[in-house]
Structures are given as C-alpha cells and as structure tokens.
Motif scaffolding. Structure first.
Motif, short mmCIF file in Angstrom:
data_model
loop_
_atom_site.label_atom_id
_atom_site.label_comp_id
_atom_site.label_asym_id
_atom_site.label_seq_id
_atom_site.Cartn_x
_atom_site.Cartn_y
_atom_site.Cartn_z
N ARG A 91 0.85 -1.20 0.00
CA ARG A 91 0.00 0.00 0.00
C ARG A 91 0.89 1.25 0.00
O ARG A 91 1.05 1.91 1.02
CB ARG A 91 -0.92 -0.01 1.21
CG ARG A 91 -2.01 -1.08 1.12
CD ARG A 91 -2.71 -1.31 2.42
NE ARG A 91 -3.71 -2.36 2.29
CZ ARG A 91 -4.14 -3.11 3.31
NH1 ARG A 91 -3.65 -2.92 4.53
NH2 ARG A 91 -5.04 -4.04 3.12
N PHE A 132 -6.72 5.10 -3.18
CA PHE A 132 -5.39 4.61 -3.54
C PHE A 132 -4.63 4.12 -2.31
O PHE A 132 -3.62 3.42 -2.45
CB PHE A 132 -4.59 5.71 -4.24
CG PHE A 132 -4.96 5.91 -5.68
CD1 PHE A 132 -4.26 5.28 -6.69
CD2 PHE A 132 -6.04 6.72 -6.02
CE1 PHE A 132 -4.60 5.46 -8.03
CE2 PHE A 132 -6.40 6.91 -7.35
CZ PHE A 132 -5.68 6.28 -8.36
N GLU A 148 -7.58 -0.74 -0.28
CA GLU A 148 -8.51 -1.27 -1.28
C GLU A 148 -9.82 -1.78 -0.70
O GLU A 148 -10.72 -2.16 -1.47
CB GLU A 148 -7.83 -2.42 -2.03
CG GLU A 148 -7.54 -3.66 -1.21
CD GLU A 148 -6.36 -3.53 -0.25
OE1 GLU A 148 -6.15 -4.43 0.57
OE2 GLU A 148 -5.64 -2.50 -0.33
N TYR A 190 -7.77 4.38 -10.65
CA TYR A 190 -7.31 3.44 -9.62
C TYR A 190 -7.25 2.02 -10.19
O TYR A 190 -6.27 1.30 -9.97
CB TYR A 190 -8.23 3.47 -8.41
CG TYR A 190 -7.93 2.36 -7.42
CD1 TYR A 190 -6.90 2.50 -6.50
CD2 TYR A 190 -8.63 1.16 -7.46
CE1 TYR A 190 -6.59 1.47 -5.62
CE2 TYR A 190 -8.33 0.13 -6.58
CZ TYR A 190 -7.31 0.29 -5.67
OH TYR A 190 -7.00 -0.74 -4.81
N TRP A 197 -4.27 1.67 -12.47
CA TRP A 197 -3.02 1.64 -11.68
C TRP A 197 -2.85 0.31 -10.98
O TRP A 197 -1.76 -0.28 -11.01
CB TRP A 197 -3.04 2.79 -10.66
CG TRP A 197 -1.95 2.70 -9.64
CD1 TRP A 197 -0.64 3.02 -9.79
CD2 TRP A 197 -2.09 2.24 -8.28
NE1 TRP A 197 0.06 2.81 -8.63
CE2 TRP A 197 -0.81 2.32 -7.68
CE3 TRP A 197 -3.16 1.77 -7.51
CZ2 TRP A 197 -0.58 1.95 -6.36
CZ3 TRP A 197 -2.93 1.41 -6.20
CH2 TRP A 197 -1.65 1.50 -5.64
N ARG A 198 -3.92 -0.18 -10.37
CA ARG A 198 -3.82 -1.41 -9.59
C ARG A 198 -3.57 -2.62 -10.46
O ARG A 198 -2.80 -3.52 -10.10
CB ARG A 198 -5.11 -1.60 -8.80
CG ARG A 198 -5.12 -2.79 -7.86
CD ARG A 198 -4.31 -2.53 -6.63
NE ARG A 198 -4.21 -3.70 -5.79
CZ ARG A 198 -3.77 -3.69 -4.54
NH1 ARG A 198 -3.39 -2.56 -4.00
NH2 ARG A 198 -3.69 -4.80 -3.83
N PHE A 249 -0.70 -6.70 -8.49
CA PHE A 249 -1.20 -7.31 -7.26
C PHE A 249 -0.04 -7.98 -6.53
O PHE A 249 0.24 -9.17 -6.75
CB PHE A 249 -2.30 -8.33 -7.57
CG PHE A 249 -3.54 -7.73 -8.13
CD1 PHE A 249 -4.59 -7.37 -7.30
CD2 PHE A 249 -3.67 -7.50 -9.50
CE1 PHE A 249 -5.75 -6.81 -7.82
CE2 PHE A 249 -4.81 -6.93 -10.03
CZ PHE A 249 -5.86 -6.58 -9.18
#
Length: 648
Positions: free
Chosen positions: A59, A174, A177, A222, A225-226, A232
């Motif tokens: 994070r 951001f 989650e 978001y 980006w993720r 992940f």
C-alpha cells in the motif's frame, strides 16, 4: 439559533458517548496486537521512513495516514487507541449526516443506522489500533466524499467547491482497497436523491451521470493503476483467472461463496449480539454495561422528534442490499474470505454500511412503539459483545507480557542470529511476523539496521520454506517487507509456552517432557541453548510492557538461568524465597532445577522428597527420573536415594 445548534450537535454527542461506552472504557487495559507491532517498531527504530518502507510493499500511498498520529503518539500506545476511537466515532457521525442528505426528515432512522455502524459486531479487531487507523481514516474520507458529492448534486454550478472537495477525498481509495466496491454505490444514492426531488427519471439519470463523472474517472484511474502498474503484489485476482478457464463453474462457486459470506456479514454478525456468555462468566461489569447502554440509548431515542413514519422501508432496504453486494467485490475477486473468525473478520469492514442500513430499515417494519426499544436492545447487546471481545484481547496482552518477560528473565541476553522457534504458543492474535519485532525491541533496542539480529519462527509457518528442514547446519533466510534476516539452523532456540505453565527453553532435560511437541524435540537434538543464552547484560521488553509480579515463574526462570551458570546456592535461595511466599508450580516438572540444585549442594534427602512429590503429576516420570538417574551416575551417594526419590 441556540435551539438549532443543539439539534445539530446532540446526535453526534450521543454517538460519542456511545463510542466511549463501547470502546473507550477499556482502553487503559489494552496493548498492541497483530500487525500493530511491525508498524510501531518500524516507526520507533526508523521514524516515518521506516513506516513508509514497511507499507510501500502493498500500500504505497498509505504512510501519510500514520504521519498524522505517529509523531505525536510515539510509543504511547493508549494514544493510538484513543485516535482509532475518534476515527470510529467520526465515521458514525459522517454516516449519520450522509443519510440525512439522502433521506431528509427521517429521524430517528439516521441515528439508528449510525449507531449500528458504530457498534457493528462483525468487525472485532478494534483493539488493534495501528493496523486499523489506516482503514478508518480512508473510510471517513470516503464518507466525506459521499457527503460532498450529495451536496454538489443539488446544484453543480454553485456547489462546485463541494465537487472538488469530494473528488479530492475520493483519491483516498489509492491508500487501501477495502472500500473500492462501495464506490459503485454513488450513482444509486444520487439517483434516489434526484428522483425524489425531480420526479423525472430521465433528468435524474442525466444529473446522476454529470455528478458522478469525476468519481468514476478516479475509480477508473485506480483500477488501471492497480491492475497494470502496481498490479497485485499480495492477493491476486484469482476470480478473473478462473472465470476465463471455466466461467460457469466459477460463477456457480462465486454465488455459493457470496451467499455464505453475506449471511455471515449480516445474520452471523448480529446473531453474536444475542449470544449469552454462560461459559466464560463475564462478571458484573458486562451486565452493568448492557443495562446502562440500553437505558442510555432508549432514553436518547424516545426524546427525539420522530419523522420516520414518512421514511420508506423499501428505499432503505434497497440501499442496504445493494451496499452489501458491492462491499464484497474486492474480496470475491481476490478470493479473500469474509468470515467472523479472526483474522478474517477484518473483511467485514465494508459490510458495515449495508448491514447497518438493512437493520435500521427492518426496524421500520415494526410498529413505531417498538422500534426504539428494539434498537436499544440491539445496541446494548453489541456493547456487551464488544466488552467480552476486549476481555479476550486483554487476556492475550497479559499472556504476551508474560511470554517476553519470562524469556528475558531466563535469557538476559541472546547471541545475535538467534531464532526463537516454537510450535504451540497460546497467543491467538499474533503471528511470528508480529513477535519478531518484539524480540528485536527486547534484545536489540538500539539497532538501526534493516538486517534483523533476531527472528521468531512459528514451526507451522516456516518449516519447509524459510527453514527447509529440522537439521543442523542449514542456512536460514527470511525477509519481511524491507527487513532481512540471515542465520543458521544451529542458532535455533526452541521454546514452549502453555497455559498453566511457565515458559520453557527446550534443552536436554525438558526434551523428555511428555507433552512436548515432537518437532521441538527434534530441534533440541542438535541445538545448544546454553550457547545462545548469555548471562547479561539484562534485556527487557519495551517500557510500555510492564513487568509482571515476581511470582513462581520468575523464580523458575531465574533458577533455570542459575542452573545453566552453575550457581547452585542461588537456586537454593530462590527455592527458599518461593516457599517463604507460598509459591508453587502448577506443572510439577518445574521443580527440576531445584532437585538438581539440592543434589549439587549435598542436600540429597530434600532432593529425593521433592522428586517424589513431583512424580504425583501424571507423565512427569520420564523427565524427573531421567534427571535423577543422570545425576546418580555422577555421584554414587545420589544412587542410594533413588528408591526414596521414587525413581527405582
């Protein structure tokens, strides 16, 4: 003016009192749990840079949350608990005002829903402040964003500052989650509001789209980006992979999981409120809290002006149901369980919104005369449940305190590179990654190196991975976030700690204890605790872990250390001190250091009597008599007392 001000502030004040009643009274009894420890240790050792490095792995935009409180609170753990309590209260107040924006003139419905959100029983990790300061900060910002969005929707041209503020607040997604699914609740709330005021569904859809636009842009950024930039690093989107391989079976499986986990987050969570603790004897405080909470809430509600007769149960139940379904999206995509058992009850956090709306909506189905009484009963029961829960945490804190103080009494210092390893530790709210910071804080309090001096291994977690096998001379490597550790299996220090007994270092004597796990016995076959444990200087756990009273386990640990150092007269003095203060062990095998000391100083008769009395405990013979027979081989005089000792 004064009357209007009192109406605006009364309900938030009542929510604050409820928050203190539910969570605040027990703060002085609480410590640190779970991932609280890595967070506080990283800040204590490395400052904000350490915290940033700790959280950057999964994070990267979250360290700013801790920058608000950590420099002020430092090592004062009560301050983190108070801060989390304030954040929890703010979330209830914001939720209260959000509902008033969506459904105006609906009292006491907003207070019901806000109270249910505040005391939601599905989430029971409130005693872990450093870990969940992040979650509630982001949740509060999300609610702020929702409120600003609703206000901006009334007139975009004149209320554009609200839209800007709401959009900026929405960037908080951001940082964590958990609440991503609830972002999709925005158009539904906007449409409900516009449809009520405009009475034209086409215009309502248009205004909903215009108002929602900046937020869907943020959500889209978001998601990109993720998925494509940060990707992940921990939990993978297993559902997306599986649905591509076998869509029908995957969707059926998801539906089954969805039904079960929604049931847990709603019915299972609130059912805990009515569970009567007949087995654990919670005491008078538990019942007193329930009574006080009921009276306080019931009086508060009955004094309020009621306009809920005009509130539609259908709308509230619809909002709650949709919120429940959307809340689970980040968990169902990644396969993270939503359960009521630790540690997965943290996944119920986003379900608070829908669950609270559903329960408050159900109250509207009852006759008005019964609604406030039912609400007060539910809230009072939840207050009692949280009290029971925090008592479990308090007991865990005491166990942790005992564990590390007993370890420091027994091992004043440890050789760098030592790996404390165990298999059965009655510490439910801690993993070995949580215990490693405490170990380093205790034995290397001045170290500023990211290469750890000590590590704690849970056999079930590390064997076969970081510790490839239970054999000597095997390289050991373990990394945690920005920290590294390198050592050798020869440096293992096996320990066992069970309820009702003192902490035991597993050596050639304790290895014969019948209750000792087999894998720890195997570790003891090639390790040498006396080489890892140093007599000084004395190390102690962090200052906010108060030293327990010097009871039997203090006597035992100091005696074991004295045995290791061959200080037999000191062992005898400790035994005399225990007898003088009427201390005795629950586990009679803890008499072994005194039996040996009596023999070493020539008081074999006392040793024999103590050995025979210790054999009264079931399964104590292998350890007690092995010690006796070993010493008898060294001294023929001891052998003459073997029958008297009960080891013939």
């Amino acid at each position: 003016m004064k009357s209007a001000l009192s109406k605006k502030t009364l309900d938030p004040i009542l929510l604050l009192l409820l928050a203190v009643l539910t969570y605040g009274l027990v703060i002085p009894k609480l410590g640190l749990f779970g991932d609280d420890w890595p967070h506080l240790w990283a800040f204590h050792m490395f400052g904000m840079e350490g915290l940033n490095n700790l959280v950057a792995w999964d994070r990267p935009f979250s360290s700013w949350v801790y920058g608000i409180i950590a420099p002020l609170a430092n090592d004062h753990i009560w301050a983190y608990h108070v801060y989390l309590l304030i954040l929890r209260w703010i979330s209830a107040v914001l939720f209260y005002y959000l509902i008033k924006e969506i459904i105006p003139d609906s009292d006491p419905f907003p207070f019901w829903a806000a109270s249910f959100l505040l005391i939601y029983p599905g989430f029971r990790q409130q005693p872990q402040p450093l870990e969940f300061i992040l979650h509630f900060t982001i949740f509060d910002l999300m609610l702020v964003s929702f409120i600003c969005m609703m206000k901006a929707g009334k007139d975009i041209k004149t209320n554009w500052p609200y839209q800007v503020a709401g959009t900026l607040a929405s960037l908080s997604i951001f940082s964590v989650e958990y609440f991503i699914g609830l972002e999709l609740l925005r158009p539904i709330l906007l449409f409900i509001n516009f449809q009520r005021s405009l009475k034209n569904w086409k215009t309502a859809i248009y205004k909903t789209a215009i108002t929602w636009f900046p937020y869907i842009v943020v959500l889209g950024c978001y998601a990109y980006w993720r998925m494509f930039i940060f990707k992940f690093p921990t939990y993978k989107p297993t559902f997306l992979n599986q649905v591509g391989l076998n869509p029908i079976q995957t969707l059926i499986g998801l539906l089954e999981v969805l039904v079960e986990e929604i049931r847990a987050a709603i019915l299972g969570a609130w059912r805990q409120v009515i569970s009567i603790p007949l087995d654990n004897h919670p005491g008078i405080i538990y019942y007193l809290l329930i009574c006080v909470s009921f009276i306080f809430v019931f009086i508060s509600l009955t004094r309020k002006k009621v306009s809920a007769e005009t509130t539609s149960p259908l709308i509230t139940l619809l909002m709650g149901s949709v919120a429940i379904i959307l809340a689970g999206i980040p968990f169902w995509i990644t396969g993270i369980p939503v359960q009521l058992e630790f540690p997965w009850d943290r996944s119920t956090l986003p379900f608070m919104v829908g669950s609270s709306l559903l329960l408050a909506g159900c109250l509207l189905l009852f006759r008005p005369a019964f609604r406030n009484a039912f609400a007060a009963l539910i809230i009072a029961g939840s207050v009692g449940m949280h009290y029971q829960n925090v008592m479990l945490y308090q007991l865990e804190w005491q166990k942790l305190n005992q564990f590390f103080w007993q370890l420091s009494w027994r091992a004043p210092s440890l050789q760098p590179g030592t790996i404390v390893i165990s298999e059965v530790i009655p510490l439910f709210y801690y993993g070995d990654n949580n215990l490693t910071p405490i170990l380093n804080w205790t034995y290397a309090p001045q170290s500023k190196s990211t290469k750890l001096a000590y590590n704690f291994f849970d056999m079930g977690e590390r064997l076969g991975s970081n510790l490839s096998d239970l054999k000597p001379n095997i390289s050991v490597s373990h990394g945690y976030r920005f920290l590294t550790f390198e050592s050798n299996s020869n440096n293992l220090l096996p320990v066992v700690y069970k309820d009702g007994s003192c902490l035991r270092i597993v050596d050639e004597q304790t290895v014969l204890l019948d209750s000792l796990p087999k894998r720890l016995k195997k570790v003891a076959s090639f390790t040498h605790p006396e080489e890892r444990i140093l007599p000084g200087p004395q190390s102690t756990p962090p200052s906010f872990m108060p030293e327990p009273e010097h009871g039997w386990c203090y006597i035992y640990q100091k005696s074991e250390l004295a045995v290791q150092l061959g200080k037999w007269s000191e062992v005898r003095a400790l035994y005399d001190d225990a007898e003088k203060n009427h201390m005795e062990p629950n586990d009679l095998t803890e008499n072994m250091p005194f039996i040996e000391a009596f023999i070493r100083i020539g008081d074999i008769d006392s040793a024999a009597k103590l050995a025979r009395s210790s054999l009264k405990q079931e399964n104590s013979r292998p350890a007690i008599c092995n010690l006796w027979n070993k010493l008898a081989k060294e001294d023929n005089e001891v052998g003459r007392f073997t029958e008297q000792a009960g080891c013939d």
